[in-house]
Design an enzyme around this catalytic site. Sequence first.
Site, mmCIF file in Angstrom:
data_model
loop_
_atom_site.group_PDB
_atom_site.id
_atom_site.type_symbol
_atom_site.label_atom_id
_atom_site.label_comp_id
_atom_site.label_asym_id
_atom_site.label_seq_id
_atom_site.Cartn_x
_atom_site.Cartn_y
_atom_site.Cartn_z
ATOM 1 C CG ASP A 58 -7.005 -2.247 -3.145
ATOM 2 O OD1 ASP A 58 -7.826 -1.670 -2.672
ATOM 3 O OD2 ASP A 58 -5.660 -2.524 -3.537
ATOM 4 C CG HIS A 99 -6.414 -2.318 0.506
ATOM 5 N ND1 HIS A 99 -4.824 -1.821 -0.801
ATOM 6 C CD2 HIS A 99 -5.528 -2.270 1.760
ATOM 7 C CE1 HIS A 99 -4.415 -1.279 -0.808
ATOM 8 N NE2 HIS A 99 -4.423 -1.002 1.402
ATOM 9 C CB SER A 155 -0.819 -0.346 0.656
ATOM 10 O OG SER A 155 -1.990 0.861 1.234
#
Length: 720
Positions: free
Chosen positions: A641, A673, A554
């Site tokens: 995501d 995600h 991320s």
Amino acid sequence: MTERLSAPRARQHPQARTHHGDTFMDPYEWLRNKESEEVISHLTAENAFTEQETAHLEPLRETIFQEIKSRTQESDLSVPTRKGQWWYYGRTVEGQQYGIQCRAPLSSVDDWTPPVLSPDAEVPGEQILFDGNAEAEGHEFFSLGSFDISRDGTRMLWATDVTGDERYTIRVRDLVSGETFADVIEGTAGGAELTPDGLGIIYTTVDEAWRPDTVWLHTIGGDVTAPTRLFHQPDERFWVGAGFCRSDRYLMIGQSSSITSEVLLLDSTDLLAEPRIVWPQVEGVEYSVDHAVIEGEDVLFIVHNDGALDFELVRVAAADPRGERTVVMPHTPGTRILDVDCFRDFTIVEYRREGLARMAKLDHATGSVDEVSFDEPLFAVGVSGNSEWAPQLIRFGYASFVTPGSVFDWNPVTDEKFLRKQQPVLGGYDPADYGQSRVWARAADGTEVPVSLVWKRSFGEPGATPRPVHLYGYGSYEHSIDPGFSSMRLSALDRGVIFAVAHVRGGGEMGRAWYEDGKLMAKKNTFTDFIAAGTHLVESGVTTPDRMVAEGGSAGGLLMGAVANLAPELFAGVLASVPFVDALTTILDPSLPLTVIEWDEWGDPLHNADVYEYMKSYTPYENVADGVAYPRILAVTSLNDTRVYYVEPAKWVARLRDVGADVLLKCEMVAGHGGVTGRYNSWRERAYELAWMFDVLGVAGASADAGGVGAGSADAGGVE
């Protein structure tokens, strides 16, 4: 013989992006069209190529998966948590992907010692409330979001996501009759819960940019298309959430950006009244609130940073929260106060000091604050699983890099700690076989950056001889990477790999100033700190560049992309999970989820030319360069995501391939995600990543202690 696939080459279709007089020609922005058959075809081709290039690792992947599986007590139960007249707990069953939520009745109202449950023994009076395996049937992706039981134990709320887009469908069941109500609320955000009387549902919904912006009340049995709106925030900088305090006295509605927050109160007996603001919103001031009763008076404990960089804890009258403040814990530089959990007779304060999480008891009668002590030099601790307003015992979780996740009950009167459960260890795992320590790397500006190390002692101490290293980093949103145990990590440690965490600026390990020094126009400190950590490990003889792999996900994936551009020679490989590598494109588009609220973290490049220039100088996609010998790179993403779009790693990989990098893209076509769901699927996914990592590190053999290490049924904190 099957013909070998060539690396996919996305077609170039340059699109101009002009801001502040600067024009960037983006050849791969067309990959953003998720509905395009050409895009899906390209992602499918990337997956096929990646599978071909990693096919030789399939035996190793299976070996690692079996190692993880063999360490795990597959049929297990969590420690029961008391709520009302019941003990609530979860089951896992060998061969099943998802957990099962259960309960059993208390033996008496004075029963505060949780029963010791065995997965092989019948639990008297057990009721199965929710079986995730049954609910997941027919779905490639399944995630349980909200799960709540009414105070009287008669109703159950649950919310599920079957696509990975983090939008949940709420349902409610009568636990007395077994009837599932007709009420089905779709498209909600996380965090739904029942009202204290069990008759209503509090939930939030999102705007077009998928920002939680509205709090609703639905009366069970009423029209789901006509709920009552309790609060709406039109300002795109703020996210909204709501929940009842432990005392059930108030519904607390919180709205917050990255740097500013505001809390509103609604009396739980009159939810249709006008919400009452605790402290009016002030730009740059953050605060959180909990409710207590002291000497018969409703009070609020407030953690805030108004003139207190590392936050201060004060107490105010609930009837007049803007009146006199009583300082309970003053601001102390270097001690970052995080949160409070109020109970009838005391409050638990959580804070961070010297890079570690801490907890203390604030006695309501005396006002004393007493810290709970632990023996290990590195550890992670936090309260959880405490739903009762007047408990005799407080539940907390504890772990370290070498101590498996443990559940304790603590007596706040006698200070006794009762170990209720530690992650079961199959195969004879001994914490003494592993070491953990913290070293310090000097950044370019002289800042000392903490680096945590974990290793297996039989291979020698770090620095005795160069060893393979797995260096992890994140460094954003004041998120701290705490020392935590991981069963899956043991497959690396038992092959002689040293696991390291670079606690870089932008995280919260060393207080609020540590975070401030790694955001906005100081963001590059995050990247140079990570490079300093890697350089320190090389210069101190712990490893060599050809034996070190970096990993981040991320926002940590942005770190990976930036480091690959800035110091490609320092690493043999980079594993980037759901990486935020096209950050400038995303932050320039306020219609995308997260963008506007993210301006407080990264800056506003849309309206500020200096921010635009600064971000463009470090964002990974724009800074991929010709003539650079990049390390091997594996990027992992998910099609659904909603936080970091698949298009970011897809574009990044295409650009890296243009300059000759050895890069692979693995895209989960039905996930979000968090990647795949189901514990066996998750184990296989991690085995896939570890096999690639071991191949890069040159340790792609059987475990040195094959079958001789253990871990539990669930990892407690930390990263893999």
